[in-house]
Design an enzyme around this catalytic site. Sequence first.
Site, PDB file in Angstrom:
ATOM      1  N   LYS A   1      46.775  32.264  43.145  1.00  0.00           N
ATOM      2  CA  LYS A   1      46.967  33.583  42.520  1.00  0.00           C
ATOM      3  C   LYS A   1      47.798  34.476  43.427  1.00  0.00           C
ATOM      4  O   LYS A   1      47.810  34.300  44.657  1.00  0.00           O
ATOM      5  CB  LYS A   1      45.638  34.266  42.195  1.00  0.00           C
ATOM      6  CG  LYS A   1      44.784  34.711  43.403  1.00  0.00           C
ATOM      7  CD  LYS A   1      45.095  36.112  43.911  1.00  0.00           C
ATOM      8  CE  LYS A   1      44.397  36.387  45.227  1.00  0.00           C
ATOM      9  NZ  LYS A   1      45.075  37.186  46.196  1.00  0.00           N
TER      10      LYS A   1
ATOM     11  N   ASP B   1      37.396  36.465  44.135  1.00  0.00           N
ATOM     12  CA  ASP B   1      38.548  35.972  43.367  1.00  0.00           C
ATOM     13  C   ASP B   1      38.207  34.768  42.485  1.00  0.00           C
ATOM     14  O   ASP B   1      39.040  34.325  41.693  1.00  0.00           O
ATOM     15  CB  ASP B   1      39.662  35.522  44.322  1.00  0.00           C
ATOM     16  CG  ASP B   1      40.278  36.673  45.096  1.00  0.00           C
ATOM     17  OD1 ASP B   1      40.208  37.820  44.625  1.00  0.00           O
ATOM     18  OD2 ASP B   1      40.836  36.406  46.177  1.00  0.00           O
TER      19      ASP B   1
HETATM   20  O1  C5P Z   1      34.660  37.875  48.112  1.00  0.00           O
HETATM   21  P1  C5P Z   1      35.230  37.120  49.256  1.00  0.00           P
HETATM   22  O2  C5P Z   1      34.179  36.304  49.976  1.00  0.00           O
HETATM   23  O3  C5P Z   1      36.439  36.320  48.938  1.00  0.00           O
HETATM   24  O4  C5P Z   1      35.709  38.220  50.316  1.00  0.00           O
HETATM   25  C1  C5P Z   1      36.065  37.887  51.625  1.00  0.00           C
HETATM   26  C2  C5P Z   1      36.053  39.143  52.482  1.00  0.00           C
HETATM   27  O5  C5P Z   1      37.117  40.027  52.105  1.00  0.00           O
HETATM   28  C3  C5P Z   1      34.794  39.977  52.355  1.00  0.00           C
HETATM   29  O6  C5P Z   1      33.791  39.522  53.228  1.00  0.00           O
HETATM   30  C4  C5P Z   1      35.286  41.352  52.737  1.00  0.00           C
HETATM   31  O7  C5P Z   1      35.381  41.493  54.144  1.00  0.00           O
HETATM   32  C5  C5P Z   1      36.691  41.373  52.175  1.00  0.00           C
HETATM   33  N1  C5P Z   1      36.743  41.976  50.833  1.00  0.00           N
HETATM   34  C6  C5P Z   1      36.587  43.350  50.704  1.00  0.00           C
HETATM   35  N2  C5P Z   1      36.615  43.909  49.462  1.00  0.00           N
HETATM   36  C7  C5P Z   1      36.830  43.152  48.370  1.00  0.00           C
HETATM   37  C8  C5P Z   1      37.017  41.755  48.480  1.00  0.00           C
HETATM   38  C9  C5P Z   1      36.958  41.193  49.734  1.00  0.00           C
HETATM   39  O8  C5P Z   1      36.394  44.067  51.698  1.00  0.00           O
HETATM   40  N3  C5P Z   1      36.873  43.732  47.181  1.00  0.00           N
END
Ligand code: C5P
Length: 317
Positions: free
Chosen positions: A28, A155
């Site tokens: 993506k 995502d």
């Molecule tokens: O959701 P995911 O595990 O992919 O996110 C990885 C990291 O990216 C989170 O731990 C956070 O630090 C950051 N993040 C964020 N805000 C979001 C998505 C991700 O701060 N909306």
Amino acid sequence: MTEPLDEEEYERPRLGSAGPVRVRVPAKINLHLHVGPVRGDGFHELVTVYHAISLYDELSARRGDRLTLTMEGEGAGELPLDDDNLVLRAARALARYTQRQPLARLHLRKQIPIAAGLAGGSADAAAALVACDALWGTNLGRDELAKLAASIGSDVPFLVLGGTALGTGRGERVSPVLASGHSWHWVVAVANGGLSTPTVYRELDHLRDYGAAPPSAGSPERLLAALRQHDPAVLAAALGNDLQPAALSLRPELRHTLDAGHAAGALAGIVSGSGPTCVFLAADARHAESLAKELVDRGACRSAQPAYGPVAGARVV
Ligand code: C5P
């Protein structure tokens, strides 16, 4: 060139497969990424427009008496195959949800670079949900899988869905943007090394604390209107990514990549998600081919390849 987003084919109930089940899943990019303030749970409130592009990983699933994962291709050997691995977490989450044992032999062929801002790990998790759902005959359907996907990563629901979609919340609430059948052409310029997503979000917070971040991309209205016009020059002017200044602050050499794309005739260039991959908008497929070659010739990135979007999400092939 657009692949049909064929819901019917996916929703048809299937019996459990003896395997192997093969699932293809795209990378993506974010055409628009507005990052709001950090929330109590450490995530940032987002308004984003996700776009799935024709750069794919493939996951195969076979019956087995344990849950195992092997890997080949881009970045294999760099990704830990332990319990934190998103593919294994996704398979376990589906097994728990459907109250069965997580038994499968999974094999991943990677083309999507890791820690690149292309959601490769999230894509692989989405592929695992779709593959195990077919292998085990649990038949959850796309919407229920997308709900389960939210527990694995922000995502992941989008990569179950694919196409072009609006993402809100921490990115996990997705609603499709009406597909018009129009394809957009991109060049994906991959950098050396990765960037950690949490580090990039933290860097944006710091830049904002010091008043050093440019104004936010704000509302996606302009981008959504541009998508409806089918004119790449209009779309070029509407792309925006709040994480770009943070990625550039951590990796200043990306400015060189963006400048090289511009000099080579790209209609626009932005950092993809949290970077360090940069994506460039081309006028058409032929322009994307020549742009990719030019970026490689200029030594502006590790590799560059044309891709188009939108394409379907994780899908049995
Ligand atoms: O959701 P995911 O595990 O992919 O996110 C990885 C990291 O990216 C989170 O731990 C956070 O630090 C950051 N993040 C964020 N805000 C979001 C998505 C991700 O701060 N909306």
